[in-house]
Design an enzyme around this catalytic site. Sequence first.
Site, short mmCIF file in Angstrom:
data_model
loop_
_atom_site.label_atom_id
_atom_site.label_comp_id
_atom_site.label_asym_id
_atom_site.label_seq_id
_atom_site.Cartn_x
_atom_site.Cartn_y
_atom_site.Cartn_z
N LYS A 54 58.08 63.61 -42.51
CA LYS A 54 57.88 62.21 -43.84
C LYS A 54 56.12 61.76 -43.48
CE LYS A 54 62.38 61.45 -44.69
NZ LYS A 54 63.42 60.59 -44.43
N GLN A 98 65.87 54.80 -43.29
CA GLN A 98 66.66 56.83 -42.77
C GLN A 98 68.60 56.40 -42.31
OE1 GLN A 98 65.48 59.24 -42.78
NE2 GLN A 98 66.84 60.56 -41.97
N ASP A 121 64.55 55.15 -51.46
CA ASP A 121 65.22 56.11 -51.89
C ASP A 121 66.26 56.32 -53.67
OD1 ASP A 121 65.51 57.64 -50.11
OD2 ASP A 121 66.07 56.14 -48.48
N1 LIG Z 1 67.50 56.91 -46.77
C1 LIG Z 1 67.27 58.42 -46.51
N2 LIG Z 1 66.92 59.04 -47.01
C2 LIG Z 1 66.90 60.20 -47.41
O1 LIG Z 1 66.81 61.58 -47.99
C3 LIG Z 1 67.56 60.90 -46.09
C4 LIG Z 1 68.42 60.15 -45.21
N3 LIG Z 1 68.31 59.21 -44.90
N4 LIG Z 1 69.28 60.74 -43.96
C5 LIG Z 1 69.06 62.30 -44.21
C6 LIG Z 1 68.85 63.31 -45.04
C7 LIG Z 1 68.44 64.28 -45.15
N5 LIG Z 1 66.95 64.62 -45.48
C8 LIG Z 1 65.84 65.89 -45.86
C9 LIG Z 1 64.85 65.56 -46.04
C10 LIG Z 1 63.76 66.71 -46.41
C11 LIG Z 1 64.60 68.00 -45.91
C12 LIG Z 1 63.69 69.15 -45.21
O2 LIG Z 1 62.51 69.00 -45.74
N6 LIG Z 1 63.94 70.61 -44.60
C13 LIG Z 1 63.78 71.36 -44.94
C14 LIG Z 1 63.77 71.76 -43.19
C15 LIG Z 1 63.51 71.22 -42.57
C16 LIG Z 1 64.22 71.80 -41.05
O3 LIG Z 1 63.77 72.85 -40.45
O4 LIG Z 1 64.93 71.43 -39.86
C17 LIG Z 1 63.78 72.61 -45.84
O5 LIG Z 1 65.01 72.57 -46.04
O6 LIG Z 1 62.85 73.87 -46.21
C18 LIG Z 1 65.86 67.84 -44.96
C19 LIG Z 1 66.89 66.63 -45.37
C20 LIG Z 1 66.47 63.28 -46.26
N7 LIG Z 1 67.39 63.06 -46.28
#
Ligand SMILES: Nc1nc(=O)c2c([nH]1)NC[C@@H]1CN(c3ccc(C(=O)N[C@@H](CCC(=O)O)C(=O)O)cc3)C=[N+]21
Length: 300
Positions: A54, A98, A121
């Site tokens: 991020k 987070q 969010d």
């Molecule tokens: N307040 C809050 N807001 C959130 O939006 C929030 C949170 N807490 N806690 C955790 C979850 C999870 N989350 C993700 C964001 C990006 C990927 C992402 O970019 N994933 C990549 C791969 C990442 C990797 O390789 O580990 C993909 O799917 O291609 C995944 C999961 C946002 N979250």
Amino acid sequence: MTAQIIDGKAFAATVREKVAGHVARLKDEHGITPGLAVVLVGEDPASQVYVRSKGKQTVEVGMNSFEHKLDADTSEKDLLALIDKLNNDPQVHGILVQLPLPGHLNEDLVINAIDPSKDVDGFHISNVGLLGTGQKSMVPCTPLGCLMMLRDHHGSLSGLDAVVIGRSNIVGKPMAQLLLGDSCTVTIAHSRTKDLPDVVRRADIVVAAVGRAEMVPGDWIKPGATVIDVGINRIDALEKGEGKTRLVGDVQFDSAVKVAGAITPVPGGVGPMTIACLLANTLTACCRANGLVEPEGLTA
Ligand SMILES: Nc1nc(=O)c2c([nH]1)NC[C@@H]1CN(c3ccc(C(=O)N[C@@H](CCC(=O)O)C(=O)O)cc3)C=[N+]21
Ligand SMILES: NC(=O)C1=CN([C@@H]2O[C@H](COP(=O)(O)OP(=O)(O)OC[C@H]3O[C@@H](n4cnc5c(N)ncnc54)[C@H](OP(=O)(O)O)[C@@H]3O)[C@@H](O)[C@H]2O)C=CC1
Ligand SMILES: [Mg+2]
């Protein structure tokens, strides 16, 4: 027949380009730089990865990134004091705490302490209420990213049968609200749903947000349906040798891709769109805070 793969990674890059263009214009014409503050409590390794990517992408689109890493045993009082400081900081237009938080912290209390106009969010109760009543709000990033991909693929979603599997406050419920807003007929399924396979088989649009690796097999999918896989599950990759893991979604991709009309992969689907929408929300919050016209096509 095999499904069209919806490339969330490429789509997210185009969203970030749009955001970057608006950020450059804000700086040029108004001397304003949007700023995003991310608060991480504790050392959860997965969360650290998200926070890092991020921060990196925030800077890449020209915004200021403020990272606050607090110890796992931080008191609620200290966390609330930090949020108060960020609420009152004119350089900060978006605040993300987070989740999940360590168990001794009350998540509802903490989230509702964020200034709703900075709640990028979209989890604050006032944003939830605004979304539920069809008023202008901050829209949760993951559902917003899913909606953008669905609109891009279908044009209009009006009248389509949508099934959302999962009823969390951060994905399932807001996703259902957005689909309803676009005039889908929406079913929300969860762990107590009877005959889940039959419920899913009725859907033109399936959004899986469960957190169970490959739970939805291809034979639950109506031929030609659009499948959005929100799940992020890290599993052992036996075929790749000891100790290695790989990411899989909540959908069994290999069987679903043979039946669906379109499908998002994991990784490279919803995840990158979530971060792109976080940046879009920060831009939107910054425009609103400064009484400027907000960019089109970047919110619901
Ligand atoms: N307040 C809050 N807001 C959130 O939006 C929030 C949170 N807490 N806690 C955790 C979850 C999870 N989350 C993700 C964001 C990006 C990927 C992402 O970019 N994933 C990549 C791969 C990442 C990797 O390789 O580990 C993909 O799917 O291609 C995944 C999961 C946002 N979250
Ligand atoms: N790509 C991204 O950007 C993001 C991905 N995620 C991922 O999405 C997934 C879901 O996240 P989140 O909503 O926070 O998860 P939660 O654990 O908060 O919610 C899971 C939901 O799935 C339901 N469920 C559990 N088991 C079953 C079952 N066997 N049949 C039907 N429904 C079931 C639960 O039902 P009940 O309510 O009855 O318990 C619950 O409503 C996770 O894999 C998470 O990592 C999350 C956020 C962002
Ligand atoms: Mg907690």
